[in-house]
Design an enzyme around this catalytic site. Structure first.
Site, mmCIF file in Angstrom:
data_model
loop_
_atom_site.group_PDB
_atom_site.id
_atom_site.type_symbol
_atom_site.label_atom_id
_atom_site.label_comp_id
_atom_site.label_asym_id
_atom_site.label_seq_id
_atom_site.Cartn_x
_atom_site.Cartn_y
_atom_site.Cartn_z
ATOM 1 N N TYR A 1 1.132 3.507 12.608
ATOM 2 C CA TYR A 1 0.783 3.544 11.138
ATOM 3 C C TYR A 1 -0.677 3.009 11.062
ATOM 4 O O TYR A 1 -1.452 2.466 11.926
ATOM 5 C CB TYR A 1 1.819 2.362 10.599
ATOM 6 C CG TYR A 1 2.086 0.922 11.166
ATOM 7 C CD1 TYR A 1 0.941 0.409 11.829
ATOM 8 C CD2 TYR A 1 3.242 0.326 10.884
ATOM 9 C CE1 TYR A 1 1.368 -0.929 12.143
ATOM 10 C CE2 TYR A 1 3.426 -1.171 11.203
ATOM 11 C CZ TYR A 1 2.487 -1.657 11.938
ATOM 12 O OH TYR A 1 2.497 -3.059 12.190
ATOM 13 N N GLU A 2 -1.007 2.928 9.803
ATOM 14 C CA GLU A 2 -2.401 2.569 9.424
ATOM 15 C C GLU A 2 -3.463 3.938 10.120
ATOM 16 O O GLU A 2 -4.580 3.442 10.324
ATOM 17 C CB GLU A 2 -2.688 1.517 9.681
ATOM 18 C CG GLU A 2 -2.139 0.354 8.890
ATOM 19 C CD GLU A 2 -2.023 0.647 7.366
ATOM 20 O OE1 GLU A 2 -2.562 1.473 6.878
ATOM 21 O OE2 GLU A 2 -1.151 0.282 6.861
ATOM 22 N N GLY A 3 -2.580 5.088 10.434
ATOM 23 C CA GLY A 3 -3.688 6.082 11.102
ATOM 24 C C GLY A 3 -3.227 6.076 12.428
ATOM 25 O O GLY A 3 -3.382 5.207 13.439
ATOM 26 N N MET B 1 0.955 -1.001 -0.189
ATOM 27 C CA MET B 1 0.043 0.017 0.009
ATOM 28 C C MET B 1 0.917 1.208 0.053
ATOM 29 O O MET B 1 1.704 1.482 0.869
ATOM 30 C CB MET B 1 -0.974 -0.188 1.345
ATOM 31 C CG MET B 1 -1.899 1.105 1.369
ATOM 32 S SD MET B 1 -3.155 1.008 2.651
ATOM 33 C CE MET B 1 -2.393 0.438 4.061
ATOM 34 N N ARG C 1 -6.382 -1.601 9.432
ATOM 35 C CA ARG C 1 -6.625 -0.893 10.833
ATOM 36 C C ARG C 1 -7.216 -1.976 11.744
ATOM 37 O O ARG C 1 -6.744 -1.937 12.793
ATOM 38 C CB ARG C 1 -7.722 0.320 10.586
ATOM 39 C CG ARG C 1 -6.913 1.554 10.083
ATOM 40 C CD ARG C 1 -7.889 2.841 9.786
ATOM 41 N NE ARG C 1 -7.068 3.953 9.550
ATOM 42 C CZ ARG C 1 -7.767 5.191 9.352
ATOM 43 N NH1 ARG C 1 -9.121 5.138 9.414
ATOM 44 N NH2 ARG C 1 -6.790 6.157 8.829
#
Length: 596
Positions: free
Chosen positions: A438-440, A161, A297
């Site tokens: 990571y991933e928000g 990604m 997430r």
């Protein structure tokens, strides 16, 4: 230290909290009941315990290395990944149409936890591949699906990604990577992407990069971003690998943790342009990428649970072995193992309760996902989709923040030896830190919970969960046992505080955004705490009934004790967290910028 998959606790959550037998009534999942779940989990445990877990420490000591554009992973990783792929584990939850096994997320989530407990760095490669598969299943053309899905699902190829750029972190409006349309319908992609997990490695034949880029003339901001498949090797019409694409790894990062996972800087188009294939429609890339991000997430939340479990097991083993001081109650006349000491027991119980609570919460969320995507009744699908979407920031945000506390306690249980790398306790702590980022980040999860999940519908979804919690409180009170009554009292106090906060968030987000967002992370933490505590209340009710019937008494009594501990020591934090949300904004914003 060796790892033992907590299969029994996973199956308990799956059966009694997620309702695996109800999931098995959904068309397509008829063969995915408890018996199947147990067989799958036991096989997964063998792979994770015997093959993947032994590579965890070697990966930390001898991490992935970059040289001349190529990345060599830790010795043993490539062979372990081959076994993982050949076992069909990459395709566990993916459609049978493309070679997957089509099992529900309720089962898949437990396998994700096991793999990440065994080796967080290793598990990141399948995690990102899952996200790429989900994005292509949802938005990819038939041609893209035909070309890429079977090889991704088989584990023959892996996926990445590509969002972040040097100037564009969480603010994707700043993405500068560009895509130029070509006469043959392809695009040439030019730009730099950073923090690309497994962006280059030696474990698979091809790497399928999903890349956010901006087509010439696209609108400014996030509305002008498109999504492209940019493979490391181009794919011929017969499915064989063709020429090397103009996508190259120019370096990998040196990190605090997850060292064996190569975090790549990728350069697209330095030699004429990387060939890319549009996913879906132009300018809808962020929408499609969110499919990957939502899948990732949830999986990162499972990583938090996983590393917490591994840290807990490590700490328990040490506490049962380390001899230090006489117990304060005189129960042992000489120096005893430290598990005899009350504060060590408090730390271990905190680790255990957090981990079990978050596992239960994630398992319930996974079952909602399965119903949301596969149930034949549209109303049931919608209700479960709403619940699952509400749960994602909790599973990601709360479980990962929890893992930091648990892995820190794991070091603390070891005392001074925990600070020494050779004991292994510190690795979990170092590895866990990235999970809140990571991933928000946790703040991004909290913003999502405030804006999309609470304020948008005026708190309706949030209060619907409170109504369900109240029913569990009633069942606990009706049970009448001392443990059930105590947990009912804790749940009620936490739920009432939560409802106050929901009203505040829903009512003030537009009028006083700083006041609300100053407390957004405490709101997320109190909500995750409450929902995990609710699941522990449900678990207590089942476990005490099973124990009374003489079923696996020791295990069930431990479930009751852990739930009671959660109520007394963790759930009690919620009212204080609520106070900081409701009344703490002025203190957050009091200092002028110049005073910092």
């Amino acid at each position: 230290m060796s790892y033992t998959a907590p299969v029994k606790d996973m199956l308990f959550a799956m059966e009694h909290l997620a309702g695996i037998e109800h999931v098995a009534q959904i068309p397509g999942f008829e063969d995915a009941g408890l018996e199947t779940a147990q067989a799958v989990l036991e096989e997964c445990a063998k792979l994770c315990e015997g093959v993947v877990a032994p590579l965890n420490v070697p990966g930390d000591v001898n991490p992935s290395a970059w040289k001349d554009g190529k990345v060599t992973t830790t010795p043993g990783f490539a062979d372990a990944f081959k076994q993982y792929a050949e076992g069909g584990w990459q395709g566990l939850q993916h459609p049978t149409d493309f070679g997957g096994q089509g099992l529900p997320k309720t089962i898949g989530a437990a396998c994700i936890e096991m793999l990440n407990s065994a080796n967080l760095s290793f598990a990141l490669c399948p995690l990102l591949t899952d996200g790429a598969i989900e994005a292509l299943l949802t938005a990819g053309s038939d041609a893209l699906k035909t070309t890429y899905l079977e090889k991704l699902i088989s584990g023959q190829w892996t996926g990445t990604m590509n969002l972040t750029e040097p100037q564009a972190g969480s603010d994707l409006a700043l993405v500068r990577t560009k895509a130029e349309p070509q006469p043959d319908g392809t695009y040439k992609v030019f730009g730099t992407k950073i923090f690309i997990t497994y962006g280059e490695h030696d474990m698979a034949e091809n790497i399928v990069h999903l890349v956010l880029a901006r087509v010439a003339g696209a609108p400014e901001g996030v509305k002008g971003i498109s999504l492209f498949v940019v493979p490391k090797f181009l794919v011929n019409a017969d499915g064989s690998l063709g020429a090397r694409n103009d996508a190259h790894c120019v370096s990998i990062e040196h990190k605090m943790g997850i060292k064996a996972s190569p975090t790549a800087v990728l350069q697209f188009g330095d030699h004429g342009g990387a060939i890319g294939y549009l996913v879906g429609e132009e300018n809808r890339g962020l929408e499609y990428m969110f499919i990957m991000m939502n899948a990732a997430r949830y999986a990162v939340g499972m990583q938090g649970i996983a590393v917490a479990e591994r840290s807990y097991q490590h700490a328990v083993a040490y506490a049962k072995d380390r001899v230090q001081s006489r117990p304060v109650d005189g129960s042992v006349k000489a120096s005893a193992t430290i598990i005899h000491h009350p504060d060590v027991r408090r730390m271990l119980m905190t680790m255990r309760a957090y981990t079990e609570g978050c596992r239960a919460m994630a398992s319930a969320a996974a079952a909602a996902y399965d119903a949301a995507h596969h149930h034949p009744d549209a109303e049931v699908r919608q209700a479960n989709a709403t619940f699952y979407e509400f749960m994602v920031p909790l599973v990601k945000g709360y479980s990962t923040e929890m893992s930091l506390e648990v892995t820190s306690l794991g070091v603390q249980v070891h005392g001074g030896m925990g600070f020494i790398e050779e004991t292994g306790a510190a690795q979990y702590y170092r590895d866990a830190k990235i999970l809140t980022i990571y991933e928000g980040t946790t703040a991004i999860q909290a913003n999502d919970l405030v804006g999309r999940k609470t304020a948008r519908d005026g708190g309706t979804s949030a209060k619907a969960i409170a109504d369900q919690i109240a029913k569990t409180e009633a069942a606990l009170r009706a049970s009448g046992t001392a443990d059930a009554l105590a947990l009912a009292q804790r749940l009620q106090a936490a739920r009432e505080a939560y409802v106050q906060v929901v009203d505040f968030v829903a009512g003030q987000t537009k009028a006083s955004p700083n006041a609300v967002f100053a407390g957004s992370v405490p709101y997320l933490m109190l909500t995750g705490n409450l929902v995990a505590g609710w699941q522990m209340g449900r678990a207590l009710l089942v476990a005490q009934d099973k124990a009374a019937q003489g079923e696996d008494v020791q295990f069930m009594q431990a479930k009751v004790a852990t739930a009671r501990f959660y109520g007394d020591h963790i759930l009690t934090k919620v009212p204080g967290q609520a106070e900081s949300v409701l009344h703490g904004a002025d203190a957050v914003m009091a200092l002028p910028h110049e005073a910092f």
